[in-house]
Design a protein around this motif. Structure first.
Motif, PDB file in Angstrom:
ATOM      1  N   GLY A   1       0.808  -1.209   0.000  1.00 43.80           N
ATOM      2  CA  GLY A   1       0.000   0.000   0.000  1.00 43.80           C
ATOM      3  C   GLY A   1       0.840   1.257   0.000  1.00 43.80           C
ATOM      4  N   GLN A   2       0.165   2.375  -0.211  1.00 41.96           N
ATOM      5  CA  GLN A   2       0.842   3.677  -0.272  1.00 41.96           C
ATOM      6  C   GLN A   2       1.057   4.191   1.145  1.00 41.96           C
ATOM      7  OE1 GLN A   2      -2.179   5.073  -3.184  1.00 41.96           O
ATOM      8  NE2 GLN A   2      -0.454   5.772  -4.403  1.00 41.96           N
ATOM      9  N   GLU A   3       2.053   3.653   1.797  1.00 39.21           N
ATOM     10  CA  GLU A   3       2.278   3.881   3.224  1.00 39.21           C
ATOM     11  C   GLU A   3       3.194   5.076   3.478  1.00 39.21           C
ATOM     12  OE1 GLU A   3       1.266   1.849   5.835  1.00 39.21           O
ATOM     13  OE2 GLU A   3       0.686  -0.042   4.923  1.00 39.21           O
ATOM     14  N   LYS A   4       2.712   6.004   4.305  1.00 35.96           N
ATOM     15  CA  LYS A   4       3.571   7.066   4.810  1.00 35.96           C
ATOM     16  C   LYS A   4       4.267   6.576   6.076  1.00 35.96           C
ATOM     17  CE  LYS A   4       0.906  10.955   2.980  1.00 35.96           C
ATOM     18  NZ  LYS A   4       0.199  12.222   3.321  1.00 35.96           N
ATOM     19  N   ARG A   5       5.091   7.437   6.644  1.00 34.24           N
ATOM     20  CA  ARG A   5       5.774   7.056   7.897  1.00 34.24           C
ATOM     21  C   ARG A   5       4.736   6.765   8.977  1.00 34.24           C
ATOM     22  NH1 ARG A   5       8.783  12.771   8.132  1.00 34.24           N
ATOM     23  NH2 ARG A   5       8.257  12.619   5.926  1.00 34.24           N
ATOM     24  N   MET A   6       5.028   5.784   9.821  1.00 34.81           N
ATOM     25  CA  MET A   6       4.069   5.294  10.812  1.00 34.81           C
ATOM     26  C   MET A   6       4.383   5.919  12.173  1.00 34.81           C
ATOM     27  SD  MET A   6       3.914   1.316   9.639  1.00 34.81           S
ATOM     28  CE  MET A   6       3.945   0.896   7.891  1.00 34.81           C
TER      29      MET A   6
ATOM     30  N   GLY B   1       4.105  10.412   0.063  1.00 37.90           N
ATOM     31  CA  GLY B   1       4.385  11.493   0.998  1.00 37.90           C
ATOM     32  C   GLY B   1       5.502  12.395   0.505  1.00 37.90           C
ATOM     33  N   GLU B   2       6.507  12.579   1.360  1.00 40.25           N
ATOM     34  CA  GLU B   2       7.623  13.461   1.028  1.00 40.25           C
ATOM     35  C   GLU B   2       8.802  12.718   0.401  1.00 40.25           C
ATOM     36  OE1 GLU B   2       8.723  16.095   4.257  1.00 40.25           O
ATOM     37  OE2 GLU B   2       6.692  16.014   5.067  1.00 40.25           O
ATOM     38  N   SER B   3       8.657  11.424   0.173  1.00 42.42           N
ATOM     39  CA  SER B   3       9.742  10.641  -0.433  1.00 42.42           C
ATOM     40  C   SER B   3       9.648  10.692  -1.956  1.00 42.42           C
ATOM     41  CB  SER B   3       9.690   9.183   0.037  1.00 42.42           C
ATOM     42  OG  SER B   3      10.097   9.084   1.387  1.00 42.42           O
ATOM     43  N   ALA B   4      10.805  10.799  -2.581  1.00 42.98           N
ATOM     44  CA  ALA B   4      10.869  10.802  -4.040  1.00 42.98           C
ATOM     45  C   ALA B   4      10.781   9.365  -4.550  1.00 42.98           C
ATOM     46  CB  ALA B   4      12.167  11.465  -4.500  1.00 42.98           C
ATOM     47  N   GLY B   5      10.926   9.198  -5.864  1.00 44.92           N
ATOM     48  CA  GLY B   5      10.870   7.869  -6.453  1.00 44.92           C
ATOM     49  C   GLY B   5       9.481   7.535  -6.967  1.00 44.92           C
ATOM     50  N   VAL B   6       9.331   6.320  -7.434  1.00 47.50           N
ATOM     51  CA  VAL B   6       8.068   5.877  -8.040  1.00 47.50           C
ATOM     52  C   VAL B   6       7.470   4.757  -7.191  1.00 47.50           C
ATOM     53  CG1 VAL B   6       6.992   4.867 -10.084  1.00 47.50           C
ATOM     54  CG2 VAL B   6       8.875   6.497 -10.349  1.00 47.50           C
ATOM     55  N   TYR B   7       6.233   4.942  -6.788  1.00 52.27           N
ATOM     56  CA  TYR B   7       5.522   3.908  -6.029  1.00 52.27           C
ATOM     57  C   TYR B   7       4.986   2.837  -6.975  1.00 52.27           C
ATOM     58  CZ  TYR B   7       1.692   1.584  -3.632  1.00 52.27           C
ATOM     59  OH  TYR B   7       0.852   0.636  -3.122  1.00 52.27           O
TER      60      TYR B   7
ATOM     61  N   GLU C   1      -2.868   0.187  -6.857  1.00 56.09           N
ATOM     62  CA  GLU C   1      -3.589   1.468  -6.921  1.00 56.09           C
ATOM     63  C   GLU C   1      -3.189   2.272  -8.158  1.00 56.09           C
ATOM     64  OE1 GLU C   1      -2.311   0.927  -2.520  1.00 56.09           O
ATOM     65  OE2 GLU C   1      -1.504   0.512  -4.510  1.00 56.09           O
ATOM     66  N   VAL C   2      -1.951   2.045  -8.637  1.00 57.18           N
ATOM     67  CA  VAL C   2      -1.461   2.782  -9.810  1.00 57.18           C
ATOM     68  C   VAL C   2      -1.239   1.840 -10.994  1.00 57.18           C
ATOM     69  CG1 VAL C   2      -0.447   4.640  -8.453  1.00 57.18           C
ATOM     70  CG2 VAL C   2       0.934   2.620  -8.979  1.00 57.18           C
ATOM     71  N   GLY C   3      -1.741   0.621 -10.884  1.00 55.10           N
ATOM     72  CA  GLY C   3      -1.701  -0.314 -11.994  1.00 55.10           C
ATOM     73  C   GLY C   3      -0.379  -1.017 -12.223  1.00 55.10           C
ATOM     74  N   THR C   4       0.458  -1.096 -11.172  1.00 56.65           N
ATOM     75  CA  THR C   4       1.744  -1.796 -11.307  1.00 56.65           C
ATOM     76  C   THR C   4       1.872  -2.889 -10.252  1.00 56.65           C
ATOM     77  OG1 THR C   4       2.765  -0.025  -9.989  1.00 56.65           O
ATOM     78  CG2 THR C   4       2.983   0.111 -12.393  1.00 56.65           C
ATOM     79  N   ASN C   5       2.811  -3.795 -10.487  1.00 48.89           N
ATOM     80  CA  ASN C   5       2.999  -4.966  -9.621  1.00 48.89           C
ATOM     81  C   ASN C   5       3.963  -4.631  -8.484  1.00 48.89           C
ATOM     82  OD1 ASN C   5       3.744  -7.441  -8.476  1.00 48.89           O
ATOM     83  ND2 ASN C   5       3.519  -8.543 -10.405  1.00 48.89           N
ATOM     84  N   ASN C   6       3.483  -4.738  -7.256  1.00 49.34           N
ATOM     85  CA  ASN C   6       4.363  -4.444  -6.122  1.00 49.34           C
ATOM     86  C   ASN C   6       4.854  -5.702  -5.414  1.00 49.34           C
ATOM     87  OD1 ASN C   6       2.032  -5.234  -4.808  1.00 49.34           O
ATOM     88  ND2 ASN C   6       1.991  -3.520  -3.382  1.00 49.34           N
ATOM     89  N   VAL C   7       4.527  -6.892  -5.949  1.00 49.96           N
ATOM     90  CA  VAL C   7       4.981  -8.124  -5.305  1.00 49.96           C
ATOM     91  C   VAL C   7       6.003  -8.883  -6.155  1.00 49.96           C
ATOM     92  CG1 VAL C   7       2.947  -8.449  -3.865  1.00 49.96           C
ATOM     93  CG2 VAL C   7       2.961  -9.362  -6.195  1.00 49.96           C
ATOM     94  N   ASP C   8       6.356  -8.335  -7.297  1.00 51.17           N
ATOM     95  CA  ASP C   8       7.442  -8.911  -8.081  1.00 51.17           C
ATOM     96  C   ASP C   8       8.736  -8.804  -7.279  1.00 51.17           C
ATOM     97  OD1 ASP C   8       8.257  -9.658 -11.111  1.00 51.17           O
ATOM     98  OD2 ASP C   8       9.811  -8.412 -10.201  1.00 51.17           O
ATOM     99  N   PHE C   9       9.635  -9.764  -7.457  1.00 59.10           N
ATOM    100  CA  PHE C   9      10.883  -9.750  -6.691  1.00 59.10           C
ATOM    101  C   PHE C   9      11.637  -8.442  -6.856  1.00 59.10           C
ATOM    102  CE2 PHE C   9      15.494 -10.330  -6.510  1.00 59.10           C
ATOM    103  CZ  PHE C   9      15.629 -10.747  -5.196  1.00 59.10           C
TER     104      PHE C   9
END
Length: 288
Positions: free
Chosen positions: A63-68, A91-97, A101-109
């Motif tokens: 998920g799109q997690e900010k600092r906890m 949040g305030e972090s750069a890079g690509v999530y 939610e944005v149509g990409t795979n976040n569980v690929d190795f």
């Protein structure tokens, strides 16, 4: 009239106690920081107790997690220094999530590995921030973090322990098969058997093709202690199967422990019960 006076006095007392409690300063300080991982800037907050007994980096779930910050405050109130940060692209972090939610795979190795590199950079940052290099630094997180934390520990020898809430000890594809089978049914275990669940875990066709991750391959190589905290009614992770794999690793000499809360579900860290968090904190503070 007496009852009204007593009620008024009680309300004044409650207001005083509430205001007094909110005026008590926390026994930790916070500082916002930025650090670099794989060429991008990540933003986070360091929580430093007055007396540091251990330290952790919080690793995100999916998920799109900010600092906890709430999670970090609980840990810091118990003497555990924390670095928590916004996930890359959030949040305030750069890079690509990456995520559904944005149509990409976040569980690929490749993505899990990238997130483990971020966590490793966070460990290095926390290590430099602490004035005492004898303080043990570990990783804590839940769900998807159950795959990312071992990957991070394999990369970074500064990691001295792992604390994982509801993390699967099966491959990512097997976990997805289980999750598709339970289909969010909160009463799943009232109508299905363990045997039925395992049949689907091992035999269902995969809905997605990607490079898989097997946490046991990594956990079998690590020499640091770890604890897993499970809920018996979890419908995202097959807990009994995961515990069997843990028992197998323990039989081979690995310093791994687990606690099972039969009446809890997947969200063991922030359930109605305070016991899972208390157990995690006590275990972390026992690390030397």
């Amino acid at each position: 009239m007496k009852n009204k006076t007593a009620l008024y006095s009680l309300l004044v007392l409650l207001l005083f106690v509430t205001n007094y409690a909110s005026a008590i300063p926390p026994n930790f300080t916070t500082k916002e920081i930025k650090f670099v991982s794989e060429g991008i800037s990540l933003a986070g907050t360091v929580f430093t107790p007055k007396k540091v007994q251990a330290a952790v980096v919080i690793v995100h779930g999916s998920g799109q997690e900010k600092r906890m910050t709430n999670f970090a405050a609980i840990l810091a109130s118990n003497g555990i220094a924390v670095l928590t940060y916004d996930k890359r692209g959030v949040g305030e972090s750069a890079g690509v999530y990456a995520g559904p939610e944005v149509g990409t795979n976040n569980v690929d190795f490749s993505n899990l590995n990238l997130l483990s590199l971020d966590a490793s950079a966070a460990v290095n940052t926390l290590f430099k921030y602490l004035s005492n290099n004898q303080i043990p630094i570990g990783l804590i997180g839940g769900s998807q973090a159950g795959w990312i934390i071992p990957l991070t520990a394999e990369k970074n020898k500064k990691v001295k322990f792992m604390t994982i809430f509801s993390g699967a000890l099966i491959t990512v594809k097997e976990q997805l098969r289980f999750q598709f089978y339970t289909n969010g049914d909160q009463k799943f275990w009232e109508t299905h058997s363990e045997e039925e669940a395992r049949k689907h875990v091992f035999n269902d066709p995969d809905k997605y093709e990607f490079i898989d991750t097997n946490p046991n391959d990594i956990l079998s190589k690590l020499s640091i202690p770890g604890i897993w905290i499970f809920g018996g009614k979890d419908i995202q992770v097959p807990v009994k199967l995961s515990i069997e794999y843990l028992d197998l690793l323990k039989s081979k000499g690995k310093n791994y422990e687990y606690k099972l809360f039969p009446d809890l579900g997947h969200n063991t860290a922030f359930s109605d019960s305070e016991e899972p968090m208390k157990d995690a904190i006590n275990w972390i503070k026992s690390i030397k």
